[in-house]
Design a protein around this motif. Structure first.
Motif, PDB file in Angstrom:
ATOM      1  N   MET A   1       0.805   7.603  -3.122  1.00  0.00           N
ATOM      2  CA  MET A   1      -0.224   7.502  -2.217  1.00  0.00           C
ATOM      3  C   MET A   1       0.329   6.619  -0.974  1.00  0.00           C
ATOM      4  SD  MET A   1      -3.803   6.215  -3.688  1.00  0.00           S
ATOM      5  CE  MET A   1      -3.392   5.716  -5.543  1.00  0.00           C
ATOM      6  N   GLU A   2      -0.250   7.194   0.182  1.00  0.00           N
ATOM      7  CA  GLU A   2      -0.012   6.663   1.466  1.00  0.00           C
ATOM      8  C   GLU A   2      -0.552   5.306   1.758  1.00  0.00           C
ATOM      9  OE1 GLU A   2       2.199   7.365   5.352  1.00  0.00           O
ATOM     10  OE2 GLU A   2       2.184   8.539   3.470  1.00  0.00           O
ATOM     11  N   ILE A   3       0.130   4.345   2.337  1.00  0.00           N
ATOM     12  CA  ILE A   3      -0.389   3.098   2.687  1.00  0.00           C
ATOM     13  C   ILE A   3      -0.997   3.274   3.949  1.00  0.00           C
ATOM     14  CG2 ILE A   3       0.126   0.473   3.091  1.00  0.00           C
ATOM     15  CD1 ILE A   3       2.531   1.201   1.284  1.00  0.00           C
ATOM     16  N   PRO A   4      -2.242   2.905   4.133  1.00  0.00           N
ATOM     17  CA  PRO A   4      -2.883   3.011   5.512  1.00  0.00           C
ATOM     18  C   PRO A   4      -2.626   1.826   6.381  1.00  0.00           C
ATOM     19  CG  PRO A   4      -4.541   2.196   3.860  1.00  0.00           C
ATOM     20  CD  PRO A   4      -3.193   2.351   3.213  1.00  0.00           C
ATOM     21  N   LEU A   5      -1.483   1.733   7.070  1.00  0.00           N
ATOM     22  CA  LEU A   5      -0.815   0.783   7.871  1.00  0.00           C
ATOM     23  C   LEU A   5      -1.964   0.510   9.214  1.00  0.00           C
ATOM     24  CD1 LEU A   5       3.069   1.437   7.786  1.00  0.00           C
ATOM     25  CD2 LEU A   5       1.508  -0.445   6.512  1.00  0.00           C
ATOM     26  N   GLU A  12      -9.900   2.603   3.489  1.00  0.00           N
ATOM     27  CA  GLU A  12      -8.676   2.217   3.939  1.00  0.00           C
ATOM     28  C   GLU A  12      -8.295   0.882   4.283  1.00  0.00           C
ATOM     29  OE1 GLU A  12      -7.165   5.077   6.768  1.00  0.00           O
ATOM     30  OE2 GLU A  12      -7.209   6.779   5.576  1.00  0.00           O
ATOM     31  N   ARG A  15      -8.216  -0.883   1.077  1.00  0.00           N
ATOM     32  CA  ARG A  15      -6.933  -0.505   0.213  1.00  0.00           C
ATOM     33  C   ARG A  15      -5.751  -1.274   0.773  1.00  0.00           C
ATOM     34  NH1 ARG A  15      -4.583   4.570   0.535  1.00  0.00           N
ATOM     35  NH2 ARG A  15      -2.683   4.565  -0.657  1.00  0.00           N
ATOM     36  N   LYS A  99       5.817  -1.893   6.011  1.00  0.00           N
ATOM     37  CA  LYS A  99       6.021  -0.983   7.096  1.00  0.00           C
ATOM     38  C   LYS A  99       7.356  -0.705   7.082  1.00  0.00           C
ATOM     39  CE  LYS A  99       5.271  -1.126  12.099  1.00  0.00           C
ATOM     40  NZ  LYS A  99       4.584  -1.719  13.202  1.00  0.00           N
ATOM     41  N   GLY A 101       9.307  -0.113   4.706  1.00  0.00           N
ATOM     42  CA  GLY A 101       9.561   0.440   3.237  1.00  0.00           C
ATOM     43  C   GLY A 101      10.265  -0.319   2.396  1.00  0.00           C
ATOM     44  N   ASP A 104       8.410  -0.792  -1.095  1.00  0.00           N
ATOM     45  CA  ASP A 104       7.933   0.438  -1.666  1.00  0.00           C
ATOM     46  C   ASP A 104       7.854   0.375  -3.414  1.00  0.00           C
ATOM     47  OD1 ASP A 104       7.682   1.444   0.787  1.00  0.00           O
ATOM     48  OD2 ASP A 104       9.235   2.947   0.421  1.00  0.00           O
ATOM     49  N   ARG A 108       4.109   0.520  -5.030  1.00  0.00           N
ATOM     50  CA  ARG A 108       3.723   1.680  -6.031  1.00  0.00           C
ATOM     51  C   ARG A 108       3.375   1.209  -7.454  1.00  0.00           C
ATOM     52  NH1 ARG A 108       8.606   3.978  -6.698  1.00  0.00           N
ATOM     53  NH2 ARG A 108       9.248   3.060  -8.718  1.00  0.00           N
ATOM     54  N   GLU A 111       0.035   0.100  -7.149  1.00  0.00           N
ATOM     55  CA  GLU A 111      -0.982   1.257  -6.973  1.00  0.00           C
ATOM     56  C   GLU A 111      -1.111   1.733  -8.487  1.00  0.00           C
ATOM     57  OE1 GLU A 111       0.474   3.416  -4.103  1.00  0.00           O
ATOM     58  OE2 GLU A 111      -0.902   2.676  -2.609  1.00  0.00           O
TER      59      GLU A 111
END
Length: 167
Positions: A1-5, A12, A15, A99, A101, A104, A108, A111
């Protein structure tokens, strides 16, 4: 899933807020800080407010809007956002690490847990992913074979019908 920065919308924001809070809580230096039971609740609350403030700031909300939504004073929100509190500093650092990475795997894992899944070590996760790919390929090959057998059976049935007509 994409992280809403830079979150857009409540979902969002929540999240990002959750990811910031949990990723900060699981950083080794924070785990050390919250080992003291007398300090734990204060730390968790401060980290939650800082995570909420930073997530909302990234969504473009004003300090006043953030303060009202989180039930804190503007001064408290300002301190967290400027990094004048330890919680604000830690959550801001976590945001930057995410931001870049550099968290990660941790994100993950968070999540996966949030989705009700179970954690597995990264090496085992990669092996499982590879096994899934192998099984998918094997499945494709078996489907082709089954289709070929169906065709042969269909052709055979047609021949049997032709032979019956001749008899």
């Amino acid at each position: 899933m994409e992280i809403p920065l830079n979150p857009v919308g409540r979902e969002e924001i929540h999240r990002l807020e959750s990811i910031l809070l949990f990723a900060t809580l699981f950083r080794p230096e924070v785990i050390e800080l919250i080992k003291d039971p007398a300090e734990r609740l204060t730390w968790v609350d401060s980290l939650a407010v800082a995570a909420g403030a930073i997530a909302r700031e990234k969504a473009g909300m004003t300090k006043g809007e953030i303060a009202e939504e989180l039930g804190r004073t503007e001064a408290t929100i300002r301190k967290h956002l400027k990094g004048e509190t330890k919680a604000g500093q830690l959550v801001r650092e976590t945001y930057e690490l995410i931001k870049q990475g550099r968290l990660d795997e941790l994100v993950r894992s968070i999540e996966v847990l949030a989705g009700g899944g179970k954690l597995v070590p990264e090496e085992e996760y990669r092996k499982l992913e590879e096994r899934v790919r192998e099984l998918e390929e094997e499945n494709r090959e078996l489907r082709v074979k089954v289709e070929n057998v169906r065709k042969i059976l269909s052709d055979t049935l047609e021949r049997v019908k032709e032979i019956e007509k001749l008899l």
